[in-house]
Write a protein that holds these residues in place. Structure first.
Motif, PDB file in Angstrom:
ATOM      1  N   LEU A  72       0.315  -1.226  -0.284  1.00 46.50           N
ATOM      2  CA  LEU A  72      -0.110  -0.364  -0.058  1.00 46.50           C
ATOM      3  C   LEU A  72       0.884   1.051  -0.379  1.00 46.50           C
ATOM      4  N   LEU A  73       0.153   2.650  -0.338  1.00 46.10           N
ATOM      5  CA  LEU A  73       0.904   3.310  -0.745  1.00 46.10           C
ATOM      6  C   LEU A  73       0.914   4.171   1.514  1.00 46.10           C
ATOM      7  N   PRO A  74       1.844   4.831   1.427  1.00 45.99           N
ATOM      8  CA  PRO A  74       1.950   5.183   2.951  1.00 45.99           C
ATOM      9  C   PRO A  74       1.063   6.327   3.139  1.00 45.99           C
ATOM     10  N   GLN A  75       0.654   5.257   4.439  1.00 46.70           N
ATOM     11  CA  GLN A  75      -1.134   6.868   4.647  1.00 46.70           C
ATOM     12  C   GLN A  75      -0.565   7.532   6.217  1.00 46.70           C
ATOM     13  N   LEU A  76      -1.253   8.478   5.931  1.00 41.94           N
ATOM     14  CA  LEU A  76      -1.239   9.951   7.446  1.00 41.94           C
ATOM     15  C   LEU A  76      -1.913   9.733   8.336  1.00 41.94           C
ATOM     16  N   TYR A  77      -1.487   9.483   9.964  1.00 38.77           N
ATOM     17  CA  TYR A  77      -1.831   9.459  10.424  1.00 38.77           C
ATOM     18  C   TYR A  77      -1.477  10.528  11.417  1.00 38.77           C
ATOM     19  N   VAL A  78      -3.051  11.033  12.172  1.00 39.42           N
ATOM     20  CA  VAL A  78      -2.526  11.952  13.097  1.00 39.42           C
ATOM     21  C   VAL A  78      -3.429  11.929  14.188  1.00 39.42           C
ATOM     22  N   PRO A  79      -2.526  12.728  15.548  1.00 43.82           N
ATOM     23  CA  PRO A  79      -3.122  12.454  15.933  1.00 43.82           C
ATOM     24  C   PRO A  79      -4.627  12.638  16.772  1.00 43.82           C
ATOM     25  N   ARG A  80      -5.741  12.359  17.431  1.00 39.49           N
ATOM     26  CA  ARG A  80      -7.275  13.089  16.723  1.00 39.49           C
ATOM     27  C   ARG A  80      -7.819  14.514  17.484  1.00 39.49           C
ATOM     28  N   ASP A  81      -6.771  14.822  18.239  1.00 38.77           N
ATOM     29  CA  ASP A  81      -7.127  16.230  18.722  1.00 38.77           C
ATOM     30  C   ASP A  81      -6.517  17.563  17.357  1.00 38.77           C
ATOM     31  N   ASP A  82      -5.490  16.653  16.527  1.00 38.71           N
ATOM     32  CA  ASP A  82      -5.655  17.846  15.213  1.00 38.71           C
ATOM     33  C   ASP A  82      -6.719  17.336  14.035  1.00 38.71           C
ATOM     34  N   VAL A  83      -7.733  16.694  14.370  1.00 32.47           N
ATOM     35  CA  VAL A  83      -8.802  16.959  13.447  1.00 32.47           C
ATOM     36  C   VAL A  83      -9.992  18.068  14.544  1.00 32.47           C
ATOM     37  N   ARG A  84     -10.712  19.020  13.981  1.00 35.96           N
ATOM     38  CA  ARG A  84     -11.731  19.519  14.258  1.00 35.96           C
ATOM     39  C   ARG A  84     -13.098  18.792  14.886  1.00 35.96           C
ATOM     40  N   ALA A  85     -13.089  18.121  15.563  1.00 33.82           N
ATOM     41  CA  ALA A  85     -14.281  17.431  16.619  1.00 33.82           C
ATOM     42  C   ALA A  85     -15.909  17.959  15.551  1.00 33.82           C
ATOM     43  N   GLU A  86     -15.863  19.605  15.533  1.00 32.02           N
ATOM     44  CA  GLU A  86     -17.138  20.142  15.492  1.00 32.02           C
ATOM     45  C   GLU A  86     -17.813  19.092  14.140  1.00 32.02           C
ATOM     46  N   PHE A  87     -16.814  19.044  13.540  1.00 34.20           N
ATOM     47  CA  PHE A  87     -17.476  18.400  11.986  1.00 34.20           C
ATOM     48  C   PHE A  87     -17.483  17.316  11.737  1.00 34.20           C
ATOM     49  N   LEU A  88     -17.306  16.142  12.383  1.00 35.83           N
ATOM     50  CA  LEU A  88     -17.499  14.868  12.479  1.00 35.83           C
ATOM     51  C   LEU A  88     -18.854  14.376  13.282  1.00 35.83           C
ATOM     52  N   THR A  89     -19.018  13.275  12.448  1.00 34.29           N
ATOM     53  CA  THR A  89     -20.355  12.702  13.263  1.00 34.29           C
ATOM     54  C   THR A  89     -19.971  10.990  12.803  1.00 34.29           C
TER      55      THR A  89
END
Length: 266
Positions: free
Chosen positions: A61-78
């Motif tokens: 597979l191609l490399p996949q970026l993972y980031v800490p959960r806090d680095d994604v805006r929670a208000e946009f997630l469902t």
């Protein structure tokens, strides 16, 4: 290409010309820190913004970026009911990303309870690259996918005799080609426009994007009554690593041969 695709040291089948042996599973995971800020945008809003990203290299597979959960805006997630199982990482849970009237279904995934051999994935999340509107590596917009730091593009001038034959007709000849070597791919020869018989070219609406070379535009070749679609391409505005192939054409596809010093190039 990369560490984990065919030919790489962590691929299922790597080179035999080594003085070491890797003892481990056939499917391999290798994760390391990504050294720059990465952002993802949807609907004009920044959804992901991280200076603590990591790249997961996984066999095949191609490399996949993972980031800490806090680095994604929670208000946009469902949260959603969607889930998948990976025998090497565990059970993945998914979330959709919604900005205004834009929704990217199941665009984010994470492993709430990763398998012990991938325990470092706990607390990290990933986004599908193609479900966002734009991605940025620092302030440079990137296309296709995040670049693999182990992937190289090298361009060198060559005085070798390069000739291109389409359906038995020579359409290009030069001793001023550029040779492009790219990780995991055969060498490609790019011919200066001045050394190409442009009367054989026809229009094409095809474009492709390479994260390492840029956006390619295609041409079809017309030889007598024969039309060879999308067999010539070039980079009108190549990225830095491929800058030297600007104003050069490469030929690839059925019915076209590139001959170098009389031998057909691979």
């Amino acid at each position: 290409m990369s560490l984990t695709l065919p030919g790489g040291p962590l691929a299922r089948r790597s080179s035999d010309t080594v003085n070491y042996r890797i003892d481990g599973p056939a499917h391999r995971l290798y994760q390391h820190a990504f050294p720059r800020r990465v952002r993802a945008v949807l609907g004009g809003r920044t959804v992901l913004d991280s200076v603590h990203g990591t790249l997961l290299h996984e066999t095949g597979l191609l490399p996949q970026l993972y980031v800490p959960r806090d680095d994604v805006r929670a208000e946009f997630l469902t949260g959603t009911d969607h889930s998948t199982h990976c025998p090497f990482k565990g059970d993945a849970a998914y979330q959709s990303v919604t900005v205004g009237d834009r929704t990217a279904e199941n665009a984010l995934w994470h492993y709430p309870d990763p398998l012990p051999e991938a325990h470092w994935l706990a607390g990290l999340v990933a986004l599908y690259f193609d479900r966002m509107d734009a991605w940025f590596d620092e302030d440079e917009e990137i296309h296709g996918h995040l670049r693999d730091p182990f992937h190289r593009v090298d361009v060198r001038p060559t005085s070798r005799d390069v000739r291109v034959v389409a359906d038995g007709t020579e359409i290009a000849a030069t001793r001023h080609a550029m040779l492009l070597s790219e990780t995991g791919l055969p060498n490609r020869y790019y011919v200066p426009l001045r050394d190409v018989r442009i009367e054989h070219f026809g229009p094409s609406a095809t474009h492709t994007v390479c994260p390492y070379k840029g956006r390619a535009s295609y041409h079809s070749l017309h030889v007598g009554e024969t039309v060879l679609p999308d067999t010539a391409f070039w980079y009108p505005e190549p990225l830095q690593d491929a800058a030297r192939v600007g104003e050069h054409l490469c030929f690839l596809g059925d019915g076209v041969e590139t001959r170098v010093d009389g031998e057909v190039a691979g």
